[in-house]
Design a protein around this motif. Structure first.
Motif, short mmCIF file in Angstrom:
data_model
loop_
_atom_site.label_atom_id
_atom_site.label_comp_id
_atom_site.label_asym_id
_atom_site.label_seq_id
_atom_site.Cartn_x
_atom_site.Cartn_y
_atom_site.Cartn_z
N ASP A 94 0.81 -1.22 0.00
CA ASP A 94 0.00 0.00 0.00
C ASP A 94 0.84 1.27 0.00
OD1 ASP A 94 -2.24 -1.57 0.03
OD2 ASP A 94 -2.69 -1.28 2.15
N ALA A 95 1.99 1.25 0.73
CA ALA A 95 2.71 2.50 0.98
C ALA A 95 4.03 2.63 0.23
CB ALA A 95 2.96 2.64 2.49
N PHE A 96 4.66 1.53 -0.10
CA PHE A 96 6.01 1.60 -0.65
C PHE A 96 6.13 1.12 -2.10
CE2 PHE A 96 6.84 1.79 3.84
CZ PHE A 96 7.98 2.58 3.97
N MET A 97 5.29 0.16 -2.48
CA MET A 97 5.48 -0.47 -3.77
C MET A 97 5.15 0.49 -4.91
SD MET A 97 3.88 -4.03 -5.22
CE MET A 97 2.29 -3.33 -5.66
N GLN A 98 6.02 0.55 -5.87
CA GLN A 98 5.81 1.37 -7.05
C GLN A 98 5.51 0.44 -8.23
OE1 GLN A 98 9.33 3.78 -7.47
NE2 GLN A 98 8.64 5.24 -5.93
N VAL A 99 4.29 0.56 -8.74
CA VAL A 99 3.88 -0.27 -9.87
C VAL A 99 4.06 0.54 -11.14
CG1 VAL A 99 1.98 -1.52 -10.95
CG2 VAL A 99 2.24 -1.52 -8.45
N GLY A 100 4.96 0.09 -11.98
CA GLY A 100 5.19 0.78 -13.24
C GLY A 100 4.35 0.21 -14.36
N ASN A 101 4.64 0.62 -15.56
CA ASN A 101 3.95 0.08 -16.72
C ASN A 101 4.54 -1.28 -17.08
OD1 ASN A 101 2.32 2.38 -17.08
ND2 ASN A 101 3.98 3.44 -18.14
N LEU A 102 3.73 -2.08 -17.74
CA LEU A 102 4.20 -3.38 -18.20
C LEU A 102 5.32 -3.16 -19.22
CD1 LEU A 102 3.45 -6.42 -17.88
CD2 LEU A 102 2.07 -6.16 -19.94
N SER A 103 6.38 -3.94 -19.11
CA SER A 103 7.49 -3.78 -20.04
C SER A 103 7.04 -4.11 -21.46
CB SER A 103 8.65 -4.69 -19.64
OG SER A 103 8.33 -6.04 -19.89
#
Length: 360
Positions: A89-98
């Motif tokens: 919830d607080a730390f994970m950075q979800v980027g775009n799919l490669s």
């Protein structure tokens, strides 16, 4: 169900930069290796200068908050389930799919022509998610109501027969049905001929309605045993009782991936229990409901969902929709709690969007 209370969220939001960095490193190490991280190793990883003794003090504070724990005396620390939820919830950075992952999904999950039934993609989508995530790929779909093309009954034993039902796109469903006592081979043929003559070219829902209208015809053209066979054959197509209004099917691929790295028989038993539960219809409906209760991708860690409370597994799931924007199914990944959430979340999200486009 383990969850973050409002009071706990307040305390966690007050974590200073040093504590947050120590916590983040512990979780990332766990997600990468599955092993506990000790204070000496951690002190060398931190961007700020902290002695092992200072790191241990921070670890003690994080342990008091319920974010980490020590699996053994004098061992390093691992994140708790609450810690994993807080990290997501607080730390994970979800980027775009490669671009590579996107191209791989596009290449495998595709519909070559509009006459190809979308159901053929479900197995592929489940297999793709399994292979790319190293977990178990999951597809849940409301079972379509296909148009009947041909019906046949084949005797297997005195009291059993195989009902073979062929849809308009040549999809075939085989079901073993119990035969009424004393049924003859000619009655099997009669029942199939009746269905093919009167009911072919209609969906199952239309067949059920039509069957009510032709009850009297059935009684005059067929004897009681053959009539029973007709109704049993229709039930066999749906995979359930005739009053099953929302039949669903569950496709899981890559179960063997979940066996890798298990510590022993107890872990395997928990995993077997999970898949036993997944086979039950109530669990399929529950999984679909989980996907429906919020927009986009949802993450369930361990006992946050009762289905996974014993197996300790995590679920990443997202719904897909038809052309009328109605949720008709879900795709997802089941795996251990140390899944690579940041990579798998956009993977599941993209696959769900692709399935939505292909279902229209």
């Amino acid at each position: 169900m383990a969850a973050l209370t409002s009071a706990m969220r307040e305390r966690l939001s007050a974590l200073d930069e040093r504590s947050g960095e120590v916590f983040r490193r512990i979780v990332e190490s766990y997600l990468d290796s599955g092993e506990p991280l000790g204070s000496r190793s951690l002190s060398r990883l931190l961007p700020m200068s902290l002695s092992p003794a200072s790191v241990r003090n921070v670890m003690s504070d994080l342990e008091e908050l319920g974010l980490i724990y020590s699996p053994h005396v004098s061992a390093g620390r691992l994140p708790t389930q609450i810690g994993l939820r807080f990290f997501v919830d607080a730390f994970m950075q979800v980027g775009n799919l490669s671009a590579e992952d996107r191209a791989s999904i596009d290449r495998q999950v595709r519909r070559s022509d509009r006459d190809q039934p979308v159901e053929q993609l479900f197995n592929v989508a489940s297999q793709v998610l399994s292979g790319m995530s190293r977990g178990a790929g999951l597809v849940i779909t409301a079972k379509n109501d296909p148009v009947l093309k041909h019906v046949e009954f084949m005797r297997l034993a005195p009291t059993k027969a195989l009902a073979v039902l062929v849809g308009e796109h040549d999809q075939v469903e085989n079901r073993i049905i119990e035969l009424p006592a004393g049924v003859t081979s000619s009655q099997l043929t009669e029942a199939a001929n009746f269905l093919n003559a009167h009911l072919a070219g209609q969906t199952l829902a239309e067949v059920r309605g039509q069957l009510q209208k032709v009850k009297e015809t059935v009684r005059t053209e067929l004897d009681v045993l053959s009539q029973d066979l007709v109704e049993r054959g229709l039930a066999s197509w749906s995979g359930g009782d005739a009053d099953d209004k929302n039949p669903t099917q569950l496709i899981v691929r890559g179960r063997a991936n979940l066996l890798e790295g298990l510590a022993g028989a107890e872990d395997i038993d928990r995993l077997r229990m999970l898949f036993d539960d997944l086979e039950k219809k109530d669990s399929m409906i529950e999984l679909l409901s989980l996907a429906e209760t919020g927009p986009g991708v949802r993450i369930f860690i361990g006992s946050e969902n009762k289905l996974f409370s014993l197996s300790g597994s995590s679920l990443i799931v997202a719904p897909y929709k038809d052309g009328d924007d109605r949720i008709i199914g879900a795709v997802g990944v089941i795996g251990p709690t140390r899944l690579n959430y940041a990579r798998i979340v956009p993977m599941v999200d993209y696959t769900a969007q692709l399935m939505s486009r292909l279902s229209r």
